[in-house]
Design an enzyme around this catalytic site. Sequence first.
Site, PDB file in Angstrom:
ATOM      1  N   ASP A 229       0.833  -1.204   0.000  1.00 32.80           N
ATOM      2  CA  ASP A 229       0.000   0.000   0.000  1.00 32.80           C
ATOM      3  C   ASP A 229       0.870   1.257   0.000  1.00 32.80           C
ATOM      4  O   ASP A 229       1.876   1.332   0.708  1.00 32.80           O
ATOM      5  CB  ASP A 229      -0.885  -0.019   1.254  1.00 32.80           C
ATOM      6  CG  ASP A 229      -1.884   1.111   1.281  1.00 32.80           C
ATOM      7  OD1 ASP A 229      -2.705   1.196   0.350  1.00 32.80           O
ATOM      8  OD2 ASP A 229      -1.844   1.920   2.242  1.00 32.80           O
ATOM      9  N   GLU A 271       1.417  -0.226  -5.129  1.00 32.17           N
ATOM     10  CA  GLU A 271       0.537   0.908  -5.388  1.00 32.17           C
ATOM     11  C   GLU A 271       1.434   2.149  -5.405  1.00 32.17           C
ATOM     12  O   GLU A 271       1.813   2.661  -4.357  1.00 32.17           O
ATOM     13  CB  GLU A 271      -0.531   1.037  -4.300  1.00 32.17           C
ATOM     14  CG  GLU A 271      -1.462   2.216  -4.548  1.00 32.17           C
ATOM     15  CD  GLU A 271      -2.283   2.607  -3.325  1.00 32.17           C
ATOM     16  OE1 GLU A 271      -3.407   3.111  -3.504  1.00 32.17           O
ATOM     17  OE2 GLU A 271      -1.797   2.438  -2.191  1.00 32.17           O
TER      18      GLU A 271
END
Length: 568
Positions: A229, A271
């Site tokens: 993330d 990401e």
Amino acid sequence: MKRLALHIFLLCAFICTSCMDKPIRQSSDDSPPWYKTSVVYNIDVDTYKDSDNDGKGDFRGLTQKLDYLKWLGVDVIWLSPFHPTPDKDDGYDVADYYQIDKSLGTKADFDLFIAEAKKRGIKVIMDLVLNHTSISHPWFQRARRDTSSRYFNYYVWSRERPKDWNKGMGFPGVEKETWTYDSIARQYYFHRFYTFQPDLNVENEDVQAEMKKALRYWLNQGLDGYRLDAVPFIVDLPKRGSESDENKIEFLTEIRKTVKEVKPDALLLGEANVEIDKNIEYFGERGERLQMMFNFFGNQFLFYGFASGNAKDFKKVLEDTKEKPETAQWAYFLRNHDEIDLGRLPKDKQELVYSKFAPDSGMILYDRGIRRRLAPMFSNNKQQLKMAYSLLFSLPGTPVIRYGEEIGMGDDLSLKERLAVRTPMQWSASAHAGFSNARNLFRDVIDTGTYSYKKVNVAAERESDASLLHFTRRIIELRKQHPEISVGNWKILKGRTDSVLSIKYTHKGKSLVMVHNFSSWPVKESINTEVEKGKMLTSLLDTAKETPKNARINITLNGYDYRWYRVD
């Protein structure tokens, strides 16, 4: 004989013990890395299937649905965070990296899920949040209560409020600052996202060690990799100031080395929504960092293409992001668990996308994106939806789909921020969409309008061969039959119409030509297929055949039409 048996037993025990800390060995052959030929399916455990009737999904419920995922053609399950959490950010506020949130089940439930997934040949990756923790994490609680403790330097602090205290918010329009005063520590702490998510200090070697420890732990529990993330903010150095580009990106090399030592083929899917010229820093010049990244730049121009009916800009982005290390791969997607980020589009193009897909201000989030699912954005136009999924599975990368997209689920804009696209999975027309038998759910299913579970659900769509679900299954199966898309060389073919994207793939003597019309209007297109004389194009979707003349085919495409051709 007894003495010999004892020696054998001790020898076996020694061998087993010595293997415990060894890397998990993988078979080696000439096949491409598994992540290049996979279909990834993103799931929130709490919204997928409830097995114990407490109104919230869990690992046992997810295990019950593995046969469905296998039937659909899923190779990789990407799990959203499932750690203990105060749940102020839907699990992305982690309070313990090594446990499972009690509401989702036990470690035994998790182990069973992993074992059953492996039986079906399905790999599992986990969303790992290394950028920040919950403010409730024991590390932060110890840090704020004792500024002389080792945990204080796990986070980023300042005695005085920095000059850029209100710059660089990850959620603009919701959060007003990135430096917040803590009355217990009597200092300001940095948080890129919500105030209850203090950022970890990646410059601290103890923090680096903790991150590596978590990476090793879950690989040893059976995971096949991670979706990392907010990667740019893992390596961010906020004390350098909001205008500084300085970072600790070399730490990504250490992360890759760490997972490789445990499981050599473990995936790191990042990401990282960065400018095109920064992509190579995240992949690594030699592919020594992230193996796969989401093509966010491409996604933004893809939605501009959908909104405008013009594929010209998307073609350019495909070309601009083509160069990457040999082992690297792009992940393509239509929708995910967040908003559609349009922040890198020019203002006029951004406004066009908003006018088409988010005409109400309540559909726009963080001043940059759209918090809707695909079907409502396309006004449930089945032809446009099928064209979009045909395109997704024909792009030069790994396709990633969000749970529920395969049946055309809707969104609930009454829910806060990104929760609008995180409603429970709709399995049937029975109470609570077959998600749970509880009286009350932790989050309501969609039960009114076009996208009500009574109209949109897995059971109903499995009964209809014309459904979006069956179409998605067929297109997944078709893609798997043609590895040219995943690992072949590709080229955008020249045509005469900006609304049409034509791509040719070539791999080991086999070729495909994929054609998609972004426009709602019929078009006549002339495509230079660059095939040799005597070759024929055979449709993989029906019985049609095209015979090129001087390598060119002239075809008529209906609005949102699509073609998959094999070169024979």
